[in-house]
Design a protein around this motif. Structure first.
Motif, PDB file in Angstrom:
ATOM      1  N   UNK A   1      12.558 -25.544  44.099  1.00 31.28           N
ATOM      2  CA  UNK A   1      12.961 -25.517  42.698  1.00 31.28           C
ATOM      3  C   UNK A   1      13.765 -26.745  42.303  1.00 31.28           C
ATOM      4  N   UNK A   2      14.371 -27.389  43.293  1.00 31.32           N
ATOM      5  CA  UNK A   2      15.136 -28.616  43.029  1.00 31.32           C
ATOM      6  C   UNK A   2      14.347 -29.859  43.414  1.00 31.32           C
ATOM      7  N   UNK A   3      13.053 -29.674  43.701  1.00 30.89           N
ATOM      8  CA  UNK A   3      12.112 -30.769  43.932  1.00 30.89           C
ATOM      9  C   UNK A   3      12.500 -31.648  45.121  1.00 30.89           C
ATOM     10  N   UNK A   4      13.150 -31.042  46.129  1.00 24.74           N
ATOM     11  CA  UNK A   4      13.491 -31.772  47.345  1.00 24.74           C
ATOM     12  C   UNK A   4      12.357 -31.706  48.358  1.00 24.74           C
ATOM     13  N   UNK A   5      11.740 -30.539  48.486  1.00 25.10           N
ATOM     14  CA  UNK A   5      10.583 -30.391  49.356  1.00 25.10           C
ATOM     15  C   UNK A   5       9.371 -30.000  48.517  1.00 25.10           C
ATOM     16  N   UNK A   6       8.192 -30.357  49.016  1.00 24.84           N
ATOM     17  CA  UNK A   6       6.945 -30.070  48.315  1.00 24.84           C
ATOM     18  C   UNK A   6       5.936 -29.504  49.299  1.00 24.84           C
ATOM     19  N   UNK A   7       5.043 -28.679  48.792  1.00 22.02           N
ATOM     20  CA  UNK A   7       3.949 -28.170  49.613  1.00 22.02           C
ATOM     21  C   UNK A   7       2.792 -29.159  49.613  1.00 22.02           C
ATOM     22  N   UNK A   8       2.150 -29.283  50.768  1.00 22.06           N
ATOM     23  CA  UNK A   8       0.871 -29.981  50.869  1.00 22.06           C
ATOM     24  C   UNK A   8      -0.130 -28.909  51.274  1.00 22.06           C
ATOM     25  N   UNK A   9      -0.893 -28.428  50.303  1.00 21.35           N
ATOM     26  CA  UNK A   9      -1.786 -27.291  50.521  1.00 21.35           C
ATOM     27  C   UNK A   9      -3.022 -27.696  51.305  1.00 21.35           C
ATOM     28  N   UNK A  10      -3.607 -26.710  51.952  1.00 23.93           N
ATOM     29  CA  UNK A  10      -4.871 -26.946  52.639  1.00 23.93           C
ATOM     30  C   UNK A  10      -6.020 -26.979  51.643  1.00 23.93           C
ATOM     31  N   UNK A  11      -6.995 -27.818  51.890  1.00 27.12           N
ATOM     32  CA  UNK A  11      -8.135 -27.987  50.987  1.00 27.12           C
ATOM     33  C   UNK A  11      -9.183 -26.918  51.249  1.00 27.12           C
ATOM     34  N   UNK A  12      -9.619 -26.262  50.192  1.00 31.00           N
ATOM     35  CA  UNK A  12     -10.674 -25.267  50.287  1.00 31.00           C
ATOM     36  C   UNK A  12     -12.013 -25.984  50.221  1.00 31.00           C
ATOM     37  N   UNK A  13     -12.401 -26.566  51.328  1.00 31.71           N
ATOM     38  CA  UNK A  13     -13.609 -27.387  51.371  1.00 31.71           C
ATOM     39  C   UNK A  13     -14.867 -26.534  51.190  1.00 31.71           C
ATOM     40  N   UNK A  14     -15.880 -27.068  50.505  1.00 32.78           N
ATOM     41  CA  UNK A  14     -17.133 -26.330  50.319  1.00 32.78           C
ATOM     42  C   UNK A  14     -17.983 -26.351  51.584  1.00 32.78           C
ATOM     43  N   UNK A  15     -17.496 -25.658  52.611  1.00 36.59           N
ATOM     44  CA  UNK A  15     -18.173 -25.629  53.910  1.00 36.59           C
ATOM     45  C   UNK A  15     -18.483 -24.185  54.275  1.00 36.59           C
ATOM     46  N   UNK A  16     -19.731 -23.915  54.612  1.00 43.22           N
ATOM     47  CA  UNK A  16     -20.111 -22.582  55.071  1.00 43.22           C
ATOM     48  C   UNK A  16     -20.175 -22.608  56.590  1.00 43.22           C
ATOM     49  N   UNK A  17     -19.034 -22.341  57.201  1.00 45.32           N
ATOM     50  CA  UNK A  17     -18.985 -22.398  58.661  1.00 45.32           C
ATOM     51  C   UNK A  17     -17.847 -21.539  59.160  1.00 45.32           C
ATOM     52  N   UNK A  18     -18.020 -21.006  60.359  1.00 44.34           N
ATOM     53  CA  UNK A  18     -16.969 -20.203  60.965  1.00 44.34           C
ATOM     54  C   UNK A  18     -15.755 -21.042  61.326  1.00 44.34           C
ATOM     55  N   UNK A  19     -15.937 -22.355  61.338  1.00 41.01           N
ATOM     56  CA  UNK A  19     -14.835 -23.240  61.722  1.00 41.01           C
ATOM     57  C   UNK A  19     -13.765 -23.334  60.640  1.00 41.01           C
ATOM     58  N   UNK A  20     -14.065 -22.844  59.421  1.00 44.19           N
ATOM     59  CA  UNK A  20     -13.060 -22.884  58.363  1.00 44.19           C
ATOM     60  C   UNK A  20     -11.933 -21.919  58.689  1.00 44.19           C
ATOM     61  N   UNK A  21     -10.747 -22.318  58.396  1.00 46.78           N
ATOM     62  CA  UNK A  21      -9.588 -21.464  58.644  1.00 46.78           C
ATOM     63  C   UNK A  21      -8.708 -21.442  57.394  1.00 46.78           C
ATOM     64  N   UNK A  22      -7.951 -20.357  57.248  1.00 44.74           N
ATOM     65  CA  UNK A  22      -6.997 -20.283  56.140  1.00 44.74           C
ATOM     66  C   UNK A  22      -5.770 -21.099  56.523  1.00 44.74           C
ATOM     67  N   UNK A  23      -5.468 -22.102  55.742  1.00 46.71           N
ATOM     68  CA  UNK A  23      -4.426 -23.053  56.109  1.00 46.71           C
ATOM     69  C   UNK A  23      -3.093 -22.722  55.463  1.00 46.71           C
ATOM     70  N   UNK A  24      -2.044 -22.775  56.268  1.00 46.42           N
ATOM     71  CA  UNK A  24      -0.697 -22.683  55.732  1.00 46.42           C
ATOM     72  C   UNK A  24      -0.336 -24.028  55.109  1.00 46.42           C
TER      73      UNK A  24
END
Length: 430
Positions: free
Chosen positions: A262-285
């Motif tokens: 909220x004080x803009x000191x840290x920021x999230x770098x989200x995982x990309x929801x890539x358009x890939x149809x594969x079991x190798x995709x994982x939900x990224x923190x």
């Protein structure tokens, strides 16, 4: 005539602010302390009021209309000190019936949303100002444009790069107040920033300042990773967390994360929801990074000499420097998303440092490597990602707009035989 400070150096977002002033009744500039929000707002405003002093706040609380007196654009600095001014601003814009560029609001924290009634949608736009990029401080020649790369514009060129200078820039940071200081003096800024900030947030919230610092230090030690709450909690208490205290520790960590975001000191770098149809995709923190790499260096007690002796740490902080600049450059594009810069990782051990995704669906993959000897590793990762996406016939945008490796040390700004750009961080701009 504006209130422009004589020491103000143009920011990349100045142009975007001008556009918003033409399109909206009010604009909110948010960002961390010392990122230059007030100076940027003053460069476009003709009058202002500052709510950081108690006397002024008392008057405005008694008569909110006083906050809006003055020529327009009118700057209301540190508006979050009186959260009710958000709705007062919205009402003032509505009353003006279509007038644009009336008010600029600045703030270093996000007030309690429950204290406001309306979101301000359609009346108040938002611009996120971070510390200065290498281009804004004059340490990048700007010969390569991020937006230009999306349009296919690129020229090979010989470049001069210096890892000693880059190590110095990491420790100095992009603070406008350090712009005209010698390096030895500028490096005092990040430490003083942390000391002042932790003292302030601790006194206002009643939080333990020592625990707050250990929380930030834990994030710094695990920079570039999707660190677990368990790891952070163990770092805070300097030991293992038993089951009895696990829930309380998790609540405390979530409260810390919220407070610093909220004080803009840290920021999230989200995982990309890539358009890939594969079991190798994982939900990224999300990975969590600091708004400026100098804060990470200060928390770790790292100076230029240590970075030059510790290649692994240097590489991590160099990645933070590049991510900061990519976020700044992307934010200047009309087609940028609020979180256009993300990262990619899957269970096949493929990781790409940065994905820049735009509103129109175009995307680019960027690997970050400190020197040329790691470029081919980055090239191979990018080609693997490109192949994975191309294998999905349902992918909306199978082809990247471009692929690139950002480097610290290089002899040329060039394109590899595989079609991957190699771009020094000291050549990039918006």
């Amino acid at each position: 005539m504006t209130l422009r400070n004589s020491n103000y150096k143009d920011r990349l977002l100045d142009g975007l602010l001008e556009k918003h002033l033409r399109a909206f009744g009010a604009i909110e500039i948010v960002g961390s302390m010392w990122s230059g929000k007030t100076w940027m707002a003053e460069a476009h405003a003709v009058s202002k009021i500052n709510l950081s002093t108690k006397g002024i706040r008392t008057l405005i609380e008694a008569d909110p209309s006083l906050a809006f007196d003055g020529g327009r654009p009118h700057l209301i600095d540190e508006w979050q000190e009186i959260p009710s001014l958000w709705d007062e601003t919205r009402l003032a814009v509505d009353t003006a019936a279509g007038e644009r560029g009336m008010f600029i609001l600045t703030g270093s924290s996000t007030p309690n949303k429950e204290e406001t009634i309306h979101s301000g949608t359609g009346r108040i736009s938002r611009i996120h100002l971070r510390p200065m990029s290498l281009y804004e401080t004059g340490d990048s020649d700007g010969s390569v444009s991020l937006s230009g790369l999306f349009d296919g514009n690129f020229n090979n060129a010989r470049v001069k790069t210096d890892l000693r200078n880059i190590a110095d820039l990491i420790c100095k940071g992009g603070w406008p107040g350090a712009l005209y200081l010698k390096s030895v003096d500028a490096k005092l800024i990040p430490n003083q920033y942390l000391d002042t900030f932790l003292s302030s947030i601790g006194s206002k919230s009643g939080a333990n300042e020592y625990k707050l610092r250990r929380f930030l230090s834990s994030l710094a030690r695990n920079i570039g990773q999707a660190v677990t709450y368990q790891t952070i909690a163990s770092d805070i208490v300097e030991g293992n967390i038993d089951n009895k205290n696990e829930f309380a520790s998790r609540q405390q960590i979530e409260a810390f994360i919220t407070a610093f975001k909220e004080r803009f000191i840290i920021e999230d770098l989200s995982g990309w929801d890539a358009p890939i149809r594969a079991k190798s995709r994982v939900r990224l923190k999300p990975k969590r990074s600091f708004v400026d790499p100098s804060l990470t260096a200060a928390l770790l007690g790292a100076d230029k000499d240590r970075l030059l002796q510790d290649g692994q740490l240097f590489g991590k902080l160099f990645e933070e420097l590049c991510i900061r600049d990519l976020k700044i450059y992307a934010s200047c594009m009309d087609t940028a998303l609020p979180d256009s810069v993300k990262y990619y990782r899957d269970s096949d051990n493929l990781e790409v440092d940065a994905i820049v995704e735009l509103r129109d669906g175009r995307w680019a993959g960027i690997e970050i490597k400190l020197s040329e000897n790691k470029v081919m590793e980055g090239v191979n990762n990018l080609l693997r990602l490109k192949t994975k996406i191309a294998l999905n016939p349902m992918a909306r945008n199978p082809e990247p707009a471009f692929l690139a490796v950002m480097v610290g040390k290089a002899e040329f700004c060039r394109r590899t035989p595989e079609g991957i750009y190699v771009i020094p961080c000291t050549s990039l701009t918006a």
